[in-house]
Design a protein around this motif. Structure first.
Motif, PDB file in Angstrom:
ATOM      1  N   ARG A  65       0.832  -1.204   0.000  1.00  0.00           N
ATOM      2  CA  ARG A  65       0.000   0.000   0.000  1.00  0.00           C
ATOM      3  C   ARG A  65       0.867   1.254   0.000  1.00  0.00           C
ATOM      4  O   ARG A  65       0.531   2.247  -0.652  1.00  0.00           O
ATOM      5  CB  ARG A  65      -0.970  -0.027   1.163  1.00  0.00           C
ATOM      6  CG  ARG A  65      -2.060  -1.091   0.921  1.00  0.00           C
ATOM      7  CD  ARG A  65      -2.989  -1.249   2.064  1.00  0.00           C
ATOM      8  NE  ARG A  65      -3.913  -0.122   2.077  1.00  0.00           N
ATOM      9  CZ  ARG A  65      -4.871   0.007   2.975  1.00  0.00           C
ATOM     10  NH1 ARG A  65      -5.008  -0.901   3.918  1.00  0.00           N
ATOM     11  NH2 ARG A  65      -5.677   1.035   2.943  1.00  0.00           N
ATOM     12  N   SER A  68       2.199   1.412  -3.586  1.00  0.00           N
ATOM     13  CA  SER A  68       1.184   1.807  -4.565  1.00  0.00           C
ATOM     14  C   SER A  68       0.863   3.292  -4.425  1.00  0.00           C
ATOM     15  O   SER A  68       0.624   3.970  -5.431  1.00  0.00           O
ATOM     16  CB  SER A  68      -0.074   0.956  -4.434  1.00  0.00           C
ATOM     17  OG  SER A  68      -0.742   1.211  -3.217  1.00  0.00           O
ATOM     18  N   ASP A  73      -0.903   4.836  -7.733  1.00  0.00           N
ATOM     19  CA  ASP A  73      -1.942   3.875  -8.139  1.00  0.00           C
ATOM     20  C   ASP A  73      -3.268   4.310  -7.522  1.00  0.00           C
ATOM     21  O   ASP A  73      -3.501   4.161  -6.333  1.00  0.00           O
ATOM     22  CB  ASP A  73      -1.553   2.470  -7.656  1.00  0.00           C
ATOM     23  CG  ASP A  73      -2.504   1.394  -8.149  1.00  0.00           C
ATOM     24  OD1 ASP A  73      -3.615   1.726  -8.616  1.00  0.00           O
ATOM     25  OD2 ASP A  73      -2.135   0.220  -8.061  1.00  0.00           O
ATOM     26  N   ARG A  76      -5.846   1.530  -5.816  1.00  0.00           N
ATOM     27  CA  ARG A  76      -5.606   0.913  -4.509  1.00  0.00           C
ATOM     28  C   ARG A  76      -5.644   1.985  -3.452  1.00  0.00           C
ATOM     29  O   ARG A  76      -5.268   3.117  -3.697  1.00  0.00           O
ATOM     30  CB  ARG A  76      -4.233   0.242  -4.480  1.00  0.00           C
ATOM     31  CG  ARG A  76      -4.155  -0.955  -5.358  1.00  0.00           C
ATOM     32  CD  ARG A  76      -2.842  -1.616  -5.133  1.00  0.00           C
ATOM     33  NE  ARG A  76      -2.719  -2.693  -6.097  1.00  0.00           N
ATOM     34  CZ  ARG A  76      -2.005  -3.765  -5.884  1.00  0.00           C
ATOM     35  NH1 ARG A  76      -1.336  -3.903  -4.784  1.00  0.00           N
ATOM     36  NH2 ARG A  76      -1.943  -4.702  -6.793  1.00  0.00           N
ATOM     37  N   GLY A  78      -3.857   3.536  -0.953  1.00  0.00           N
ATOM     38  CA  GLY A  78      -2.471   3.600  -0.508  1.00  0.00           C
ATOM     39  C   GLY A  78      -2.327   4.213   0.872  1.00  0.00           C
ATOM     40  O   GLY A  78      -3.229   4.869   1.385  1.00  0.00           O
TER      41      GLY A  78
END
Length: 190
Positions: A65, A68, A73, A76, A78
């Protein structure tokens, strides 16, 4: 004396019967005790394996996490690195304790598989913490961690005598990563 000699076969039969009953009782009790010990240690082993897997997966998930979020990202959820570091530190302490328990109770194959998974997760964690330099792509680190986890579960299940086939997840997870359309939200309906 004749009376004693005539009673001797019956007396020997009673002695042999008592010895046989004692031996059967002893062997049965010993067998029950061994089965009880085996079940007891299998329960403890299962707890140790589960505890280890849970905390190692937590470290892996937090690390991913963080990574990401750093990679932007948006699919997701994070973690900010500053917020994640205390969680990683806490999980690392629990991991160390779970590792000791696994070393104490685990069979050799499971401990070896656990060590491989542990090292793969360390590489992810170090990448998330920005410790050392890694040129390996994140997807490769992630795949190594998942494949190592599969091997750990396989070894643990074999050691515990759990049947039911494979529970491997790494190929399925790798396929999810390879197809980005799976991570995109559905288009709104008109």
């Amino acid at each position: 004396m004749d009376a004693f000699i005539s009673q001797l076969p019956a007396l020997l039969g009673v002695v042999v019967g008592a010895l046989g009953t004692g031996l059967v009782t002893f062997l049965s009790t010993r067998s029950q005790w061994k089965r009880g010990q085996s079940v007891r240690w299998d329960e403890r082993r299962l707890e140790a394996y589960g505890e280890f897997a849970q905390v190692l997966k937590e470290i892996q998930a937090i690390s991913l996490r963080v990574l990401s979020a750093a990679d932007g990202d948006k699919y997701r959820s994070g973690f900010d690195k500053a917020a994640a570091l205390p969680r990683l530190a806490d999980a690392d302490i629990r991991h160390t304790l779970a590792w000791e328990r696994l070393l104490l109770l685990g069979d050799a194959a499971t401990v070896a598989a656990a060590q491989d998974w542990r090292e793969a997760v360390w590489r992810l964690e170090h990448r998330a913490r920005e410790v050392g330099e890694t040129t390996e792509p994140l997807s490769g680190l992630y795949q190594q961690a998942n494949a190592s986890r599969d091997r750990f579960y396989d070894a643990a299940r074999r050691g515990l005598g759990v049947s039911g086939g494979s529970v491997a997840q790494s190929d399925r997870l790798q396929q999810r990563l390879a197809s980005p359309e799976d991570h995109q939200p559905a288009a709104p309906r008109s």
